[in-house]
Design an enzyme around this catalytic site. Structure first.
Site, PDB file in Angstrom:
ATOM      1  N   ASP A   1      37.399  28.451  31.647  1.00  0.00           N
ATOM      2  CA  ASP A   1      38.300  28.208  32.819  1.00  0.00           C
ATOM      3  C   ASP A   1      37.408  27.391  33.966  1.00  0.00           C
ATOM      4  O   ASP A   1      38.064  26.591  34.733  1.00  0.00           O
ATOM      5  CB  ASP A   1      39.235  29.222  33.461  1.00  0.00           C
TER       6      ASP A   1
ATOM      7  N   ARG B   1      34.330  42.248  42.994  1.00  0.00           N
ATOM      8  CA  ARG B   1      35.218  40.945  43.759  1.00  0.00           C
ATOM      9  C   ARG B   1      34.758  41.013  45.093  1.00  0.00           C
ATOM     10  O   ARG B   1      34.782  39.779  45.589  1.00  0.00           O
ATOM     11  CB  ARG B   1      36.638  41.064  43.697  1.00  0.00           C
TER      12      ARG B   1
ATOM     13  N   ASP C   1      42.525  40.305  40.531  1.00  0.00           N
ATOM     14  CA  ASP C   1      41.283  39.645  41.058  1.00  0.00           C
ATOM     15  C   ASP C   1      41.470  38.635  41.963  1.00  0.00           C
ATOM     16  O   ASP C   1      40.939  38.525  42.971  1.00  0.00           O
ATOM     17  CB  ASP C   1      40.564  38.978  39.811  1.00  0.00           C
TER      18      ASP C   1
ATOM     19  N   SER D   1      39.967  39.030  26.617  1.00  0.00           N
ATOM     20  CA  SER D   1      39.553  38.591  27.988  1.00  0.00           C
ATOM     21  C   SER D   1      38.433  39.496  28.707  1.00  0.00           C
ATOM     22  O   SER D   1      38.959  40.780  28.420  1.00  0.00           O
ATOM     23  CB  SER D   1      40.578  38.345  29.003  1.00  0.00           C
TER      24      SER D   1
HETATM   25  N1  ARG Z   1      42.290  45.523  35.374  1.00  0.00           N
HETATM   26  C1  ARG Z   1      41.006  45.446  35.680  1.00  0.00           C
HETATM   27  C2  ARG Z   1      41.153  45.309  37.329  1.00  0.00           C
HETATM   28  O1  ARG Z   1      42.144  44.921  37.601  1.00  0.00           O
HETATM   29  C3  ARG Z   1      39.965  44.401  35.170  1.00  0.00           C
HETATM   30  C4  ARG Z   1      40.402  43.093  35.421  1.00  0.00           C
HETATM   31  C5  ARG Z   1      39.656  42.003  34.663  1.00  0.00           C
HETATM   32  N2  ARG Z   1      39.732  42.273  33.209  1.00  0.00           N
HETATM   33  C6  ARG Z   1      39.208  41.560  32.232  1.00  0.00           C
HETATM   34  N3  ARG Z   1      39.458  41.839  31.107  1.00  0.00           N
HETATM   35  N4  ARG Z   1      39.017  40.198  32.457  1.00  0.00           N
HETATM   36  O2  ARG Z   1      40.168  45.616  38.113  1.00  0.00           O
END
Ligand code: ARG
Length: 405
Positions: free
Chosen positions: A14, A94, A123, A174
């Site tokens: 991406d 983040r 995110d 992912s």
């Molecule tokens: N659910 C988790 C959060 O919101 C992880 C998000 C990213 N997950 C991923 N498999 N890319 O903090």
């Protein structure tokens, strides 16, 4: 001259496509910023790739120490565990990334920043809210939220523009990784009834394949921060890396969480967080010994709030700073050592000690040397029970079970 944009670049499909797309759609010169939060990647290859795809500059920042000291350890001191299960690895990274994006944008004179988040997750919220708090004038572009391409279309776009497709793009999962944990979703995991296949786990051994002998580990804390393992002083990054390996080998650290996203969706995520789980458990055990009952009760409420704030993208807020100040103060006597036993997927606290322990052998013992004045208890109970007796006598115990019984 085109305007510049700083893109949080992972090297994945991406964000690679985003470099081209930002140029095509907005005529922006892309500065790729890759942030190392302990995800053990080949950063120079990622840098090369960004340039090859068309970035005008590709930067890599080692943010492991900042991540651990300013995000992970404060969250550990707060006992932050979202919905009692998720140690918040992705969520904690983040705000740091948002901060670095903003810093680089200002340094480079860019008018905008970009990230690869979709429009369905948490995110995007964490990035956007963080960036807005730090630099309200910076424009934010989230290509994957805007372009409306399916996964297949994104791959086709990459092929058309001669962007090499990472092997991870063919994986159904992912994945997001940093020192504090690995998050895994999509593929068969989207069926909450399906047991996670063994292939999703790379940090932890399956408990049935873990060593047949238990391993003991001693973690030393100074004011709520872990500083030693088995008596050896380690910096935070090394300490976490070491524990991830050790606990992971014993099958400790797997989490299967059906969680509530901020955007209203319930989603199923698998986490591997060996060090995080061990440290959170050890830290709580030490607090049980060094904090008063009232402090512990109050701190549990703060822990829920703190975890929610982190999860919901509210790191850069004054409320978070207020809670952080409380948490820091609460840690001034959280010093001592915790001994844990790792064995086939389980981690148990088997010992704790502290120079400022509130546990008193003399008060607790049933053996010789008992210092507790048992004769004082009847007076205490007489007064403690006074309102109970008064009310029972005047109003009776009128709940239906009591009457029938
Ligand atoms: N659910 C988790 C959060 O919101 C992880 C998000 C990213 N997950 C991923 N498999 N890319 O903090």
């Amino acid at each position: 001259m085109s305007d510049k944009i700083v893109l949080a670049y992972s090297g994945g499909l991406d964000t690679s496509v985003a470099i081209k797309w930002l140029k095509e759609k907005y005529n922006l010169d892309v500065i790729a910023l890759t942030i190392d939060v302990g995800n053990e990647r080949d950063f120079s290859a990622i840098q090369q790739k960004a340039l090859k795809v068309g970035a005008v500059k590709a930067l890599v920042k080692d943010a492991k120490e900042a991540f651990v000291n300013h995000f992970v350890f404060p969250a550990l001191q707060a006992d932050a565990l979202y919905e009692g299960q998720y140690p918040l690895a992705t969520a904690l990274s983040r705000p740091l990334m948002a901060k670095l994006l903003v810093d680089v944008a200002l340094e480079e004179g860019a008018s905008a920043v970009a990230h690869g988040c979709t429009g369905k997750g948490n995110d995007q919220v964490r990035f956007d809210v963080g960036i807005n708090a730090l630099a309200p004038d910076l424009k934010i572009i989230a290509p994957a939220r805007e372009w409306g391409m399916t996964r297949e279309e994104t791959i086709a776009y990459a092929q058309k523009h001669d962007i090499s497709i990472p092997i991870t793009a063919s994986s159904p999962y992912s994945i997001d990784e940093n020192l504090w944990g690995k998050s895994i979703e999509c593929g068969v995991l989207e069926d909450p009834w399906v047991e996670p296949p063994e292939e999703v786990f790379t940090w932890t051994r399956s408990p049935d394949k873990a060593p047949d002998k238990p391993q003991y580990v001693e973690i030393g804390f100074d004011k709520g921060v872990p500083v030693t393992i088995d008596g050896q002083e380690l910096d935070g990054v090394t300490l976490i890396q070491h524990l991830n390996e050790l606990a992971g080998k014993h099958g400790v650290g797997r989490i299967d969480h059906l969680e509530n996203r901020l955007v209203g969706i319930k989603s199923r995520e698998i986490y591997e967080a060996p060090a995080a789980l061990v440290l959170l458990q050890a830290h709580e055990a030490l607090q049980a010994m060094t904090l008063s009952k009232a402090q512990l009760r109050f701190k549990q409420k703060v822990a829920v709030e703190y975890a929610d704030l982190i999860y919901n993208g509210l790191w850069f807020t004054l409320l978070r700073q207020d809670l952080a100040a409380y948490v820091k103060s609460s840690q001034r006597f959280v010093t001592g050592t915790v001994r844990l036993k790792l064995f086939k997927g389980s981690c148990s606290v088997v010992g704790r000690s502290s120079p400022v322990s509130l546990y008193s052998y003399g008060l607790a013992t049933y053996d010789k040397g008992d210092e507790f004045d048992q004769s004082a208890s009847s007076g205490f109970i007489h007064i403690w029970g006074l309102p109970v007796r008064t009310q029972a006598q005047v109003q009776g115990i009128s709940s239906s079970e009591e009457k029938e019984g």
